[in-house]
Design an enzyme around this catalytic site. Structure first.
Site, PDB file in Angstrom:
ATOM      1  CG  HIS A 122       5.076   5.970  -2.336  1.00 23.18           C
ATOM      2  ND1 HIS A 122       5.930   4.903  -2.431  1.00 23.18           N
ATOM      3  CD2 HIS A 122       3.822   5.452  -2.313  1.00 23.18           C
ATOM      4  CE1 HIS A 122       5.225   3.778  -2.457  1.00 23.18           C
ATOM      5  NE2 HIS A 122       3.949   4.087  -2.389  1.00 23.18           N
ATOM      6  CB  SER A 197      11.585  -4.865  -3.470  1.00 26.55           C
ATOM      7  OG  SER A 197      10.831  -3.882  -2.755  1.00 26.55           O
TER       8      SER A 197
END
Ligand code: APR
Length: 251
Positions: A122, A197
């Site tokens: 990212h 997550s």
């Protein structure tokens, strides 16, 4: 919450047996350095809405919202120090066991800890670029402008729109970084997913790809994840304490 002794021993056994380990990390590995994650209670998305890339390009208000988030998060990242979790991964690399860190994080703490093969799926919030002429700045040198409420950063060379070198929702990841990450996932024999997550695509395909290609999958995370049922070892524990205890057992 602490991980059980047994889990630490099981992790140490898996680490001992592998010289082709890849670590996949998320924001959870940086919370012990003082950087909030995104989806824990009080995390970034409990305070701000993510800014979609299209909106960022089209609307000055979206860009102001984007830079408002950065105005808060960049000082936290600049002030943060790598923690025991980052250092444990450096130790595994120095022992010739860890071949790469594939991270979703944008804080550069893995690099600052000493990891040398870091794939930033990212991007990084520590660099800013002009989307038109590609002129670059460091986030640190621009911070005074954000602190002075200049929440619309325009390139002084070409009047183009400036943006952190992160990947926003709706923005394409670097194809090279994604392909390299998937290749390492296919080749590794142990993938450790740490502090994520595992809900964001395509990043979450990296640990899934490792598992599909025969690697053992360890998931170390405080909360449940959608990949837990594929995990060979799932540890509900604190990252720094768990990783450093397991790496210490290798000596
Ligand atoms: N020890 C163990 N687990 C922890 C710790 C800790 N010290 N701190 C946080 N966690 C866990 C949380 O319980 C949570 O499940 O880490 C996980 C972090 O999940 P997210 O906040 O969703 O972060 P991440 O998975 O990295 O998000 C992926 O989403 O918003 C986008 O681009 C952003 O890269 C980010 C992506």
């Amino acid at each position: 919450m602490s991980s059980s002794i047994d889990h630490v021993q099981q992790l140490a056994d898996l680490l001992r047996k592998s010289d082709n380990i890849v670590a996949f990390t998320g924001a959870g590995i940086s919370t012990e350095s003082g950087i909030p994650d995104f989806r824990s209670p009080g995390g970034v998305w409990s305070k701000y809405q993510p800014v979609e890339f299209d909106d960022f390009l089209r609307h000055a208000e979206a860009r102001r919202q984007y830079w408002t988030i950065r105005r808060e998060s960049v000082p936290q990242m600049l002030a943060a120090k790598p923690n025991a979790g980052h250092h444990a991964l450096v130790e595994l690399e120095q022992r010739g066991k860890l071949q790469a860190v594939v991270t979703q994080n944008i804080d550069e703490l893995h690099q600052r800890a000493g990891s040398t093969r870091v794939l930033e799926l990212h991007g990084t919030a520590m660099q800013v670029q002009c989307l038109e002429c590609d002129k670059r700045w460091t986030a640190a040198e621009l911070q005074p402008r954000l602190e002075a409420d200049e929440l619309e950063l325009i390139c002084d060379a070409c009047d183009g729109i400036m943006k952190s070198m992160t990947v926003s929702f709706g923005q394409a990841l670097s194809a090279d970084v994604l392909m390299d990450s998937m290749q390492r996932a296919r080749e590794c024999d142990l993938m450790i997913a740490i502090g994520s997550s595992l809900v964001v695509y395509p990043a979450n395909e990296v640990p899934a790809t490792a598992k599909r290609n025969g690697a053992k999958l360890v998931i170390l995370n405080r909360e449940k994840t959608p990949l837990d049922s594929y995990g060979d070892l799932v540890i509900r524990g604190e990252i720094g304490q768990t990783l450093s205890a397991a790496v210490t057992q290798l000596s």
